[in-house]
Design an enzyme around this catalytic site. Structure first.
Site, PDB file in Angstrom:
ATOM      1  N   ARG A  51       0.826  -1.214   0.000  1.00 45.69           N
ATOM      2  CA  ARG A  51       0.000   0.000   0.000  1.00 45.69           C
ATOM      3  C   ARG A  51       0.864   1.269   0.000  1.00 45.69           C
ATOM      4  O   ARG A  51       0.449   2.295  -0.515  1.00 45.69           O
ATOM      5  CB  ARG A  51      -0.951   0.000   1.192  1.00 45.69           C
ATOM      6  CG  ARG A  51      -2.082  -0.981   0.976  1.00 45.69           C
ATOM      7  CD  ARG A  51      -3.036  -0.991   2.125  1.00 45.69           C
ATOM      8  NE  ARG A  51      -4.310  -1.541   1.707  1.00 45.69           N
ATOM      9  CZ  ARG A  51      -5.312  -1.789   2.527  1.00 45.69           C
ATOM     10  NH1 ARG A  51      -5.190  -1.538   3.804  1.00 45.69           N
ATOM     11  NH2 ARG A  51      -6.435  -2.289   2.075  1.00 45.69           N
ATOM     12  N   LYS A  73     -19.153 -16.259   3.140  1.00 47.63           N
ATOM     13  CA  LYS A  73     -20.591 -16.056   3.342  1.00 47.63           C
ATOM     14  C   LYS A  73     -21.335 -15.518   2.137  1.00 47.63           C
ATOM     15  O   LYS A  73     -20.888 -14.584   1.490  1.00 47.63           O
ATOM     16  CB  LYS A  73     -20.770 -15.057   4.473  1.00 47.63           C
ATOM     17  CG  LYS A  73     -20.331 -15.572   5.814  1.00 47.63           C
ATOM     18  CD  LYS A  73     -20.821 -14.589   6.829  1.00 47.63           C
ATOM     19  CE  LYS A  73     -20.217 -14.767   8.189  1.00 47.63           C
ATOM     20  NZ  LYS A  73     -20.196 -13.466   8.865  1.00 47.63           N
ATOM     21  N   GLY A  75      -8.233  -7.926  -0.490  1.00 47.06           N
ATOM     22  CA  GLY A  75      -8.418  -8.945   0.533  1.00 47.06           C
ATOM     23  C   GLY A  75      -7.807 -10.279   0.158  1.00 47.06           C
ATOM     24  O   GLY A  75      -6.707 -10.345  -0.399  1.00 47.06           O
ATOM     25  N   GLY A  89     -12.856  -4.065   1.139  1.00 51.14           N
ATOM     26  CA  GLY A  89     -14.217  -3.572   1.397  1.00 51.14           C
ATOM     27  C   GLY A  89     -14.652  -2.559   0.348  1.00 51.14           C
ATOM     28  O   GLY A  89     -15.792  -2.599  -0.137  1.00 51.14           O
TER      29      GLY A  89
END
Ligand code: AMP
Length: 398
Positions: free
Chosen positions: A39, A202, A355, A378
């Site tokens: 990053r 999920k 991620g 996200g």
């Protein structure tokens, strides 16, 4: 894009506040040790542009979750050293437990054109994550212009990325511009066939992504634990695999909706199973119709890898978010790495959400073969959901 970018600003001799995403993984045992500087590297083009154009650069970032308190393990001081090594230039770290104070202001006034300063972790202030105006004003008072180059936090409305825009002329940095351009082009004008690959734990985390993508893609390949909720909704025995029982109905609706929209949802045809959630227990591959009550599905099988890889090969645009199995355990990582390979081998435009899928791509060694790997997990997910990201929305229009 209708938002200003850094090249639209006249930055010469100006104090430019730049929100970067230096929220890098740090060692839990060795304070100050950076585990991955990706990053920091990603923010360099904007910083270099600003110093080459004689701006006074003041960097803002958060690191971790200090929850409004000054804590040594969350200090950005080690990051200033890493950045300085990477760009081979001094980066003045301006220490302050309150991020802004009289001394910080004095130090900033002494900055010369082309110099770089880094302030302390913006989350040392409890106002930051609540987007409280007082802190936004304090931050804005330090500079004359504002640039947002932190894609990873752009789905959050905080003082240092949203509140501050009320008080200064603003623009996007090169990293955010690139992230937004690539992803919005892919979603708005995809070269077809357009294939999305979704995985992870999920269904609930990905429902909005699927609902948005159904309007845009030709097929959706589903792996990871979330595939088992869909398989169970279709009446299949999935043994002890991870299933969200309360999402069976919505999964069926998604399958029907996809059919109506002429979108193919492709589920695994075989899976790697074990009787324990462990890398030490025996594992083998079975067709999805042959699952037994005590099996836990932990990865996609070879036939599924082949099926998914063929779809990826025939596609012209591919978006991937979420691993195909429990890739943290070597016995169940093959599916995820094979999908990374398929993405690397296609000539399609390939976009990987941040991620887990981004780290799988990096571990696979195929990083350079991917068109774009997002720096924001996200944020990229919310982008795929079709949401407006508040920190991008807040930037001045052209
Ligand atoms: P997410 O954060 O939703 O993208 O989920 C990522 C996590 O999903 C990773 O930690 C994986 O280990 C986990 N995962 C993927 N496939 C499975 C599976 N079949 N069973 C349990 N967990 C899984």
């Amino acid at each position: 894009m209708n938002k200003k970018v850094v090249t639209d600003l006249d930055v010469k001799s100006k104090k430019v506040l730049v929100r970067v995403d230096f929220n890098v993984p740090m060692s839990k045992t060795e304070i100050g040790k950076i585990l991955d500087n990706k990053r920091i590297v990603a923010a360099i083009p904007t910083i270099k542009y600003l110093i080459e154009n004689k701006a006074k650069v003041i960097l803002l970032s958060h690191l971790g979750r200090p929850k409004g308190e000054a804590k040594k393990e969350f200090s950005l001081e080690p990051i200033s050293k890493e950045l300085s090594n990477l760009i081979k230039k001094e980066v003045k770290f301006i220490k302050s437990n309150t991020v802004v104070d009289e001394n910080v202001k004095k130090e900033i006034e002494n900055l010369k054109d082309g110099q770089i300063a880094l302030l302390e972790n913006t989350r040392f202030r409890k106002e930051e994550t609540k987007n409280i105006d007082e802190f936004s004003k304090e931050l804005a008072s330090l500079g004359e212009l504002y640039v947002n180059d932190a894609f990873g936090t752009s789905h959050r409305a905080h003082c240092s990325n949203v509140g501050i825009c009320k008080y200064l002329p603003s623009a996007l940095g090169f990293l955010v511009e690139k992230e937004v351009d690539i992803m919005s082009n892919a979603l708005a004008n995809p070269k077809r066939p357009f294939v999305a690959i979704l995985g992870g734990a999920k269904v609930s985390d990905k429902i909005m992504v699927i609902e948005n993508l159904i309007k845009k893609v030709d097929s959706i390949l589903i792996g990871g634990a979330m595939a088992f909720t869909f398989l169970k909704a279709q009446g299949k025995n999935v043994g002890k695999s991870l299933v969200e029982e309360d999402k069976l109905d919505i999964s069926l609706k998604i399958l029907e909706n996809a059919k109506k929209n002429n979108v193919k949802i492709i589920l695994p045809v075989d899976v790697v199973v074990s009787k324990e959630f462990s890398n030490d227990s025996k594992f083998f591959t079975v067709d999805v119709d042959k699952m037994k009550d005590d099996y836990i599905g932990l990865d996609i099988g070879n036939k599924t890898v082949e099926l998914f890889s063929k779809k990826i090969k025939d596609a012209n645009t591919v978006v991937w978010n979420g691993p195909m199995g429990v890739f943290e355990m070597s016995n169940f990582s093959k599916g995820t790495f094979e999908i990374a390979k398929a993405l690397a081998e296609t000539s399609a435009t390939t976009i990987v959400g941040g991620g887990d899928s981004a780290s799988a791509i990096e571990k696979s060694g195929y990083k350079d073969k991917i068109t774009h790997i997002s720096t924001g997990g996200g944020a990229s997910l919310e982008f795929l959901e079709g949401k407006v990201l508040p920190a991008i929305e807040a930037i001045s229009n052209k």
